[in-house]
Design a protein around this motif. Structure first.
Motif, PDB file in Angstrom:
ATOM      1  N   TYR A  86       0.859  -1.180   0.000  1.00 29.57           N
ATOM      2  CA  TYR A  86       0.000   0.000   0.000  1.00 29.57           C
ATOM      3  C   TYR A  86       0.895   1.229   0.000  1.00 29.57           C
ATOM      4  CZ  TYR A  86      -4.013  -2.928   1.276  1.00 29.57           C
ATOM      5  OH  TYR A  86      -4.990  -3.883   1.288  1.00 29.57           O
ATOM      6  N   GLN A  87       0.327   2.332  -0.422  1.00 25.50           N
ATOM      7  CA  GLN A  87       1.088   3.574  -0.386  1.00 25.50           C
ATOM      8  C   GLN A  87       0.149   4.732  -0.055  1.00 25.50           C
ATOM      9  OE1 GLN A  87       2.390   3.453  -4.566  1.00 25.50           O
ATOM     10  NE2 GLN A  87       1.186   5.314  -4.940  1.00 25.50           N
ATOM     11  N   VAL A  88       0.657   5.647   0.747  1.00 22.44           N
ATOM     12  CA  VAL A  88      -0.060   6.886   1.061  1.00 22.44           C
ATOM     13  C   VAL A  88       0.819   8.049   0.644  1.00 22.44           C
ATOM     14  CG1 VAL A  88      -0.946   8.388   2.893  1.00 22.44           C
ATOM     15  CG2 VAL A  88      -1.390   5.932   2.978  1.00 22.44           C
ATOM     16  N   GLU A  89       0.249   8.964  -0.133  1.00 22.36           N
ATOM     17  CA  GLU A  89       0.939  10.190  -0.519  1.00 22.36           C
ATOM     18  C   GLU A  89       0.198  11.368   0.102  1.00 22.36           C
ATOM     19  OE1 GLU A  89       2.711   9.837  -4.855  1.00 22.36           O
ATOM     20  OE2 GLU A  89       0.654   9.060  -4.788  1.00 22.36           O
ATOM     21  N   ARG A  90       0.956  12.223   0.749  1.00 21.98           N
ATOM     22  CA  ARG A  90       0.325  13.374   1.414  1.00 21.98           C
ATOM     23  C   ARG A  90       1.250  14.574   1.332  1.00 21.98           C
ATOM     24  NH1 ARG A  90      -1.985  13.542   7.680  1.00 21.98           N
ATOM     25  NH2 ARG A  90      -2.999  15.593   7.532  1.00 21.98           N
ATOM     26  N   SER A  91       0.728  15.688   0.871  1.00 23.45           N
ATOM     27  CA  SER A  91       1.538  16.905   0.785  1.00 23.45           C
ATOM     28  C   SER A  91       1.734  17.482   2.177  1.00 23.45           C
ATOM     29  CB  SER A  91       0.858  17.935  -0.115  1.00 23.45           C
ATOM     30  OG  SER A  91      -0.423  18.280   0.382  1.00 23.45           O
ATOM     31  N   ALA A  92       2.752  18.304   2.311  1.00 20.33           N
ATOM     32  CA  ALA A  92       3.063  18.886   3.615  1.00 20.33           C
ATOM     33  C   ALA A  92       1.913  19.733   4.129  1.00 20.33           C
ATOM     34  CB  ALA A  92       4.340  19.715   3.531  1.00 20.33           C
ATOM     35  N   ASP A  93       1.188  20.383   3.195  1.00 20.86           N
ATOM     36  CA  ASP A  93       0.060  21.214   3.604  1.00 20.86           C
ATOM     37  C   ASP A  93      -1.264  20.458   3.597  1.00 20.86           C
ATOM     38  OD1 ASP A  93      -0.434  20.911   0.928  1.00 20.86           O
ATOM     39  OD2 ASP A  93      -0.091  23.002   0.398  1.00 20.86           O
ATOM     40  N   SER A  94      -1.211  19.143   3.353  1.00 22.97           N
ATOM     41  CA  SER A  94      -2.379  18.237   3.382  1.00 22.97           C
ATOM     42  C   SER A  94      -3.399  18.505   2.283  1.00 22.97           C
ATOM     43  CB  SER A  94      -3.083  18.301   4.755  1.00 22.97           C
ATOM     44  OG  SER A  94      -2.211  17.868   5.780  1.00 22.97           O
ATOM     45  N   LYS A  95      -3.056  19.347   1.320  1.00 27.53           N
ATOM     46  CA  LYS A  95      -3.996  19.581   0.212  1.00 27.53           C
ATOM     47  C   LYS A  95      -4.058  18.376  -0.723  1.00 27.53           C
ATOM     48  CE  LYS A  95      -3.522  24.616   0.285  1.00 27.53           C
ATOM     49  NZ  LYS A  95      -3.108  25.824  -0.471  1.00 27.53           N
ATOM     50  N   ILE A  96      -2.987  17.599  -0.720  1.00 25.52           N
ATOM     51  CA  ILE A  96      -2.945  16.369  -1.509  1.00 25.52           C
ATOM     52  C   ILE A  96      -2.888  15.195  -0.538  1.00 25.52           C
ATOM     53  CG2 ILE A  96      -1.621  15.000  -3.159  1.00 25.52           C
ATOM     54  CD1 ILE A  96      -0.536  17.620  -4.290  1.00 25.52           C
ATOM     55  N   LEU A  97      -3.797  14.254  -0.706  1.00 29.42           N
ATOM     56  CA  LEU A  97      -3.789  13.041   0.103  1.00 29.42           C
ATOM     57  C   LEU A  97      -4.383  11.919  -0.740  1.00 29.42           C
ATOM     58  CD1 LEU A  97      -3.322  11.502   2.735  1.00 29.42           C
ATOM     59  CD2 LEU A  97      -5.567  12.280   3.523  1.00 29.42           C
ATOM     60  N   ALA A  98      -3.624  10.856  -0.890  1.00 24.78           N
ATOM     61  CA  ALA A  98      -4.089   9.748  -1.730  1.00 24.78           C
ATOM     62  C   ALA A  98      -3.671   8.418  -1.112  1.00 24.78           C
ATOM     63  CB  ALA A  98      -3.518   9.865  -3.138  1.00 24.78           C
ATOM     64  N   LEU A  99      -4.556   7.449  -1.203  1.00 24.58           N
ATOM     65  CA  LEU A  99      -4.283   6.076  -0.792  1.00 24.58           C
ATOM     66  C   LEU A  99      -4.290   5.220  -2.058  1.00 24.58           C
ATOM     67  CD1 LEU A  99      -3.987   3.767   1.272  1.00 24.58           C
ATOM     68  CD2 LEU A  99      -6.500   3.738   1.443  1.00 24.58           C
ATOM     69  N   ASN A 100      -3.125   4.625  -2.327  1.00 21.23           N
ATOM     70  CA  ASN A 100      -2.982   3.838  -3.567  1.00 21.23           C
ATOM     71  C   ASN A 100      -3.426   4.665  -4.783  1.00 21.23           C
ATOM     72  OD1 ASN A 100      -2.001   1.702  -2.096  1.00 21.23           O
ATOM     73  ND2 ASN A 100      -3.934   0.575  -2.081  1.00 21.23           N
ATOM     74  N   GLN A 101      -2.973   5.910  -4.799  1.00 18.27           N
ATOM     75  CA  GLN A 101      -3.194   6.850  -5.906  1.00 18.27           C
ATOM     76  C   GLN A 101      -4.660   7.270  -6.057  1.00 18.27           C
ATOM     77  OE1 GLN A 101      -1.426   4.934  -9.336  1.00 18.27           O
ATOM     78  NE2 GLN A 101       0.657   5.494  -8.699  1.00 18.27           N
ATOM     79  N   GLN A 102      -5.481   6.968  -5.067  1.00 17.00           N
ATOM     80  CA  GLN A 102      -6.874   7.410  -5.067  1.00 17.00           C
ATOM     81  C   GLN A 102      -7.040   8.513  -4.022  1.00 17.00           C
ATOM     82  OE1 GLN A 102      -9.329   6.269  -7.232  1.00 17.00           O
ATOM     83  NE2 GLN A 102      -7.610   5.173  -8.196  1.00 17.00           N
TER      84      GLN A 102
END
Length: 570
Positions: A86-102
């Motif tokens: 699994y992967q979680v991507e999150r921007s420092a300002d939390s405007k971007i947040l995705a789990l498995n690119q969703q």
């Protein structure tokens, strides 16, 4: 339940030092200085930041400072659940947040983490436990997380107790029961206080009066007020009539004063009419005879003429005074007639008001009756509520007493015995001559806590021994706890910094040995000075194990050698 392991921490910025976690065993992240004077040190290189970023990607609340300082940065955490990536991507300002690119929201991510089965949350829905609240016990990120082994930052005592007992596998039902029962008692007492503070009752209780006695008095007084109201006859124009009567009374006073003045004048004139002349005819004649000696006779008038003049003056004065007297007496008669009529009119008006009252007076009595009726109603409701509250309090106290007995029976089974054996074995490796243990006592006080739970290690008031106590308890929860399948434990340098080098060395020696027979990950961030000072106390095999466990070395002499690869104050 699901097994969670960390795989990699990375970023969209090339300067970031990617961390590839060892799939099992020890993972070391070492912060080091260049060894040159004034070339920087191993603090502030990003060791603790790495742990903070893992929390950031695992659903922690956003950090404004992180977002302000690194607005273009996106961090990515790769991890496994039961071997599935699994992967979680999150921007420092939390405007971007995705789990498995969703794309996903923070609360949705937190809910998903609750559901993946790392912690056995399904059976304890009413307890203050969640993935976020429990994962901090396996990755203490704040300084305030590292004060006591059985709590983390911002936890209330009840929350800390529930989470601790939950993770070591003890029964938390009685803990929850006491909390709910005590909260109910508090709510009942608050409801009683609210009643006492209502406007109708506030002054009564502030004066220290008894509610029941006051209610009894009101029940006796209200019929008297009702009777008084029934006897009152309201004259709607009472004040207008009263005003007319008062005006006539004032006119009577003015007439009386005028009449008295006129009578005084009459009396004065009467006195003047009966006063004798100041000089007799004989005296006047003698006066004229005396004047003849001085003046010539022809110079003086004849006495008869003078006497006649004197008499005419006196008679004219009398006629004038008599006329004045008659005029004043006539005026008195007119005013007395007017006074009699005015007094009669005034008396008739006053008679019309006899037995009647003004509306304001009636309203004052009616208001008092209404206020006392309302007060009695409020008192009766309060007394009923108070009786119900007391009854429910007794029921709750009986339940609390029964739970206290059940807790005593549960404690008599020594539920911590196996855990305490393992905990002592861990602490004895570090401090062979120090007593240690776990205690769980029945808390029968009037509070929210069912038990008093303590982790003991002699001398733990000092920072080093206190942190060693946390290390050992965390390891106990990690390896012998319950209701979780956490496969990673992360300890930051702040837990190692105050340990003696020998204790630190024994810790890592023991951990390396423990990890050989497991698939678990133990991640440690440590300063080079703390790392180097313990190497001489390890065997060559242990040294080699630690060296092979290093996945990243961060340096403080250059910004590019730090975790972010740039100089930024976070």
């Amino acid at each position: 339940m699901s097994l969670v392991k960390l795989t990699r921490l990375s970023s969209n910025q090339k300067s970031f030092k990617t961390i590839n976690f060892n799939p099992k065993g020890l993972t070391l992240i070492v912060g080091t200085s260049s060894g040159e004077e004034n070339a920087g040190n191993s603090n502030g290189v990003g060791k603790s930041l790495a742990l903070r970023l893992v929390h950031h990607c695992l659903g922690a609340n956003g950090s404004k400072k992180l977002g302000d300082k690194l607005p273009e940065w996106v961090f990515r955490l790769d991890f496994e659940i039961n071997g599935k990536p699994y992967q979680v991507e999150r921007s420092a300002d939390s405007k971007i947040l995705a789990l498995n690119q969703q794309s996903i929201k923070v609360r949705e991510l937190q809910a998903w983490l609750n559901q993946i089965g790392v912690f056995n949350l399904s059976a304890e829905q009413k307890l203050p436990i969640s993935f976020r609240s429990l994962v901090k016990r396996f990755a203490r990120v704040e300084i305030s997380d590292c004060i006591e082994p059985d709590s983390t930052a911002e936890e209330q005592p009840f929350e800390a107790l529930v989470r601790t007992l939950f993770l070591v596998g003890l029964d938390v039902r009685l803990v929850s029961n006491k909390y709910e029962l005590k909260k109910r008692i508090d709510s009942l007492r608050q409801a009683k206080k609210v009643w006492r503070d209502t406007p109708a009752l506030h002054d009564l209780f502030r004066a220290g009066n008894d509610a029941r006695i006051r209610a009894d008095w009101l029940r006796g007084n209200l019929p008297r007020l009702q009777e008084q109201l029934n006897s009152l006859v309201v004259a709607e124009n009472y004040h207008e009539i009263e005003k007319v009567a008062n005006e006539k009374t004032q006119k009577l006073r003015d007439l009386n004063q005028e009449i008295e003045i006129l009578k005084f004048r009459c009396n004065s004139i009467a006195d003047l009419l009966i006063v004798k002349p100041d000089i007799t005819s004989q005296e006047l004649l003698s006066l004229y005879q005396g004047l003849e000696v001085i003046f010539k006779p022809e110079a003086l008038r004849h006495f008869d003429v003078v006497e006649k003049f004197h008499r005419s003056v006196a008679e004219g004065r009398k006629r004038r005074l008599t006329a004045d007297l008659i005029g004043i007496q006539s005026e008195i008669l007119v005013k007395e007639t007017e006074r009699g009529k005015l007094a009669k009119d005034r008396d008739e008006i006053m008679q019309s008001l006899r037995g009647k009252t003004a509306f304001e007076e009636y309203r004052a009595v009616a208001n008092e009756f209404a206020q006392q009726t309302q007060e009695l109603k409020a008192l009766e409701e309060f007394l009923e509520v108070d009786a119900n509250i007391q009854k429910e309090e007794l029921t709750i106290k009986e339940a609390l007493l029964l739970d206290a007995q059940r807790a005593a029976e549960y404690l008599s089974s020594n539920p911590l015995s196996n855990l305490e054996i393992f905990y002592r074995r861990m602490t004895e490796c570090l401090y062979p001559n120090s007593a240690s243990g776990l205690s769980l006592e029945n808390n029968t006080g009037e509070n929210l806590l069912r038990y008093n739970f303590k982790v003991h290690l002699d001398g733990s008031k000092s920072d080093g021994i206190g942190h060693a106590k946390i290390l050992c308890f965390d390891w106990l929860v990690f390896t012998h706890g319950a209701n979780h399948t956490m496969q990673f434990l992360w300890h930051d340098n702040r837990l190692f910094a105050h340990l003696d080098p020998g204790v630190r060395g024994r810790w890592f020696s023991n951990i390396c040995s423990e990890l050989l027979s497991t698939e678990k990950q133990y991640i440690a961030t440590i300063n080079s000075e703390n790392y180097d000072s313990m190497l001489c106390l390890l065997t060559d095999t242990e040294k080699n194990t630690l060296e092979l466990s290093k996945v990243l070395e961060l340096r403080g002499n250059m910004a590019s050698q730090k975790l972010l690869g740039i100089q930024v104050d976070l």
